[in-house]
Design a protein around this motif. Structure first.
Motif, PDB file in Angstrom:
ATOM      1  N   PRO A  40      28.318  51.335  68.964  1.00 50.88           N
ATOM      2  CA  PRO A  40      28.557  50.853  70.327  1.00 50.88           C
ATOM      3  C   PRO A  40      27.368  51.046  71.263  1.00 50.88           C
ATOM      4  O   PRO A  40      27.284  50.385  72.293  1.00 50.88           O
ATOM      5  CB  PRO A  40      29.767  51.664  70.794  1.00 50.88           C
ATOM      6  N   GLU A  41      26.450  51.921  70.897  1.00 53.01           N
ATOM      7  CA  GLU A  41      25.282  52.165  71.748  1.00 53.01           C
ATOM      8  C   GLU A  41      24.158  51.158  71.497  1.00 53.01           C
ATOM      9  O   GLU A  41      23.172  51.139  72.239  1.00 53.01           O
ATOM     10  CB  GLU A  41      24.740  53.581  71.500  1.00 53.01           C
ATOM     11  N   ALA A  42      24.283  50.352  70.455  1.00 54.69           N
ATOM     12  CA  ALA A  42      23.219  49.401  70.117  1.00 54.69           C
ATOM     13  C   ALA A  42      23.374  48.155  70.980  1.00 54.69           C
ATOM     14  O   ALA A  42      24.293  47.364  70.791  1.00 54.69           O
ATOM     15  CB  ALA A  42      23.280  49.039  68.634  1.00 54.69           C
ATOM     16  N   LEU A  43      22.462  47.976  71.927  1.00 51.31           N
ATOM     17  CA  LEU A  43      22.543  46.878  72.883  1.00 51.31           C
ATOM     18  C   LEU A  43      21.337  45.946  72.732  1.00 51.31           C
ATOM     19  O   LEU A  43      20.234  46.379  72.420  1.00 51.31           O
ATOM     20  CB  LEU A  43      22.582  47.413  74.319  1.00 51.31           C
ATOM     21  N   VAL A  44      21.577  44.664  72.964  1.00 47.18           N
ATOM     22  CA  VAL A  44      20.521  43.668  72.958  1.00 47.18           C
ATOM     23  C   VAL A  44      20.671  42.767  74.182  1.00 47.18           C
ATOM     24  O   VAL A  44      21.719  42.742  74.831  1.00 47.18           O
ATOM     25  CB  VAL A  44      20.533  42.796  71.681  1.00 47.18           C
ATOM     26  N   LYS A  45      19.606  42.026  74.433  1.00 44.49           N
ATOM     27  CA  LYS A  45      19.632  41.005  75.477  1.00 44.49           C
ATOM     28  C   LYS A  45      19.055  39.734  74.873  1.00 44.49           C
ATOM     29  O   LYS A  45      18.110  39.779  74.079  1.00 44.49           O
ATOM     30  CB  LYS A  45      18.781  41.466  76.662  1.00 44.49           C
ATOM     31  N   THR A  46      19.660  38.600  75.206  1.00 44.69           N
ATOM     32  CA  THR A  46      19.136  37.303  74.750  1.00 44.69           C
ATOM     33  C   THR A  46      18.304  36.673  75.872  1.00 44.69           C
ATOM     34  O   THR A  46      18.733  36.647  77.037  1.00 44.69           O
ATOM     35  CB  THR A  46      20.283  36.354  74.372  1.00 44.69           C
ATOM     36  N   PHE A  47      17.147  36.173  75.503  1.00 44.17           N
ATOM     37  CA  PHE A  47      16.272  35.457  76.428  1.00 44.17           C
ATOM     38  C   PHE A  47      16.128  34.005  75.975  1.00 44.17           C
ATOM     39  O   PHE A  47      16.027  33.738  74.774  1.00 44.17           O
ATOM     40  CB  PHE A  47      14.874  36.094  76.460  1.00 44.17           C
ATOM     41  N   VAL A  48      16.078  33.104  76.941  1.00 45.13           N
ATOM     42  CA  VAL A  48      15.775  31.700  76.674  1.00 45.13           C
ATOM     43  C   VAL A  48      14.619  31.302  77.597  1.00 45.13           C
ATOM     44  O   VAL A  48      14.741  31.419  78.829  1.00 45.13           O
ATOM     45  CB  VAL A  48      16.981  30.789  76.928  1.00 45.13           C
ATOM     46  N   PHE A  49      13.522  30.864  77.000  1.00 52.95           N
ATOM     47  CA  PHE A  49      12.376  30.379  77.748  1.00 52.95           C
ATOM     48  C   PHE A  49      12.100  28.928  77.359  1.00 52.95           C
ATOM     49  O   PHE A  49      12.351  28.531  76.217  1.00 52.95           O
ATOM     50  CB  PHE A  49      11.115  31.200  77.436  1.00 52.95           C
ATOM     51  N   GLU A  50      11.595  28.158  78.305  1.00 55.44           N
ATOM     52  CA  GLU A  50      11.074  26.828  78.016  1.00 55.44           C
ATOM     53  C   GLU A  50       9.562  26.917  77.902  1.00 55.44           C
ATOM     54  O   GLU A  50       8.885  27.445  78.797  1.00 55.44           O
ATOM     55  CB  GLU A  50      11.448  25.832  79.117  1.00 55.44           C
ATOM     56  N   VAL A  51       9.025  26.417  76.814  1.00 58.96           N
ATOM     57  CA  VAL A  51       7.587  26.409  76.597  1.00 58.96           C
ATOM     58  C   VAL A  51       6.966  25.318  77.477  1.00 58.96           C
ATOM     59  O   VAL A  51       7.473  24.200  77.550  1.00 58.96           O
ATOM     60  CB  VAL A  51       7.266  26.182  75.109  1.00 58.96           C
ATOM     61  N   VAL A  52       5.889  25.656  78.167  1.00 56.61           N
ATOM     62  CA  VAL A  52       5.269  24.710  79.108  1.00 56.61           C
ATOM     63  C   VAL A  52       3.793  24.526  78.804  1.00 56.61           C
ATOM     64  O   VAL A  52       3.222  25.235  77.996  1.00 56.61           O
ATOM     65  CB  VAL A  52       5.445  25.171  80.579  1.00 56.61           C
TER      66      VAL A  52
END
Length: 211
Positions: free
Chosen positions: A199-211
């Motif tokens: 339960p302590e293992a956390l992630v974040k998702t990122f979405v970037f647009e390449v420019v």
């Protein structure tokens, strides 16, 4: 118990201190990886399809599953209409299993952080889960992934909380934005990557647009 075996395998990959040691750890884990991570409630290979589908229309060009492992994401995306998916991983044993899923148009052995075997702007998008984590791919690998993604394409990936600062991810994300290589489109809150265990293992998702 699968959960006990999975926890032991996780400890071995997190303890790997060289790319060779990491490849050996995954070679040893490949045959039981799917069932053991499932016992932990590992969400990321399936959840990433939601972000891909939200930002990348099917049929607009090839996708790259960067650090595809046994290829758990491929069949979900294929079911959603994505037909042209490449995969890369450092483990030949994991790639063999990914190939058996009949969801990938090509599979290559390569290491994130080094040069990748595709030309500039080749992919419509890349996605990656569970790769930017403890003792795994370095933040510097994002530069090469951006290089092989076309302008207007998307970078979709998770980062583990424990390496976001210490692994230099915050700095690399900011550097690529400052250098006008990409722009932020979406950033999730921190969330659990295992529905059952850890339960302590956390992630974040990122979405970037390449420019």
């Amino acid at each position: 118990m699968n959960i006990d075996k999975a926890n032991a395998a996780l400890e071995s990959v997190y303890a790997a201190d060289t790319p060779e040691a990491l490849a050996q750890a995954y070679a040893a884990w490949a045959a039981t990886y799917d069932s053991e991570t499932a016992s932990l409630g590992y969400l990321l290979p399936f959840l990433i399809a939601a972000w891909v589908a939200r930002h990348v229309p099917s049929g607009e060009g090839p996708l790259l599953d960067a650090g595809c492992g046994t290829g758990l994401s491929g069949p979900s995306l294929k079911a959603l209409g994505y037909q042209d998916i490449a995969g890369l991983d450092l483990s030949d044993e994991m790639l063999d299993i990914a190939g058996s899923r009949q969801a990938y148009s090509e599979l290559k052995q390569a290491m994130l952080g080094g040069p990748l075997p595709w030309p500039d702007g080749y992919f419509r998008a890349f996605f990656s889960t569970g790769v930017f984590t403890i003792s795994h791919a370095p933040a510097s690998g994002l530069h090469e992934l951006v290089r092989i993604t076309k302008k207007g394409g998307h970078a979709i990936f998770t980062v583990r909380d424990q390496v976001f600062e210490s692994g230099g991810f915050r700095d690399v994300l900011a550097e690529l934005e400052r250098d006008k290589k990409w722009r932020l489109v979406e950033e999730s809150p921190w969330f659990r990557c295992y529905a059952i265990a850890e339960p302590e293992a956390l992630v974040k998702t990122f979405v970037f647009e390449v420019v």
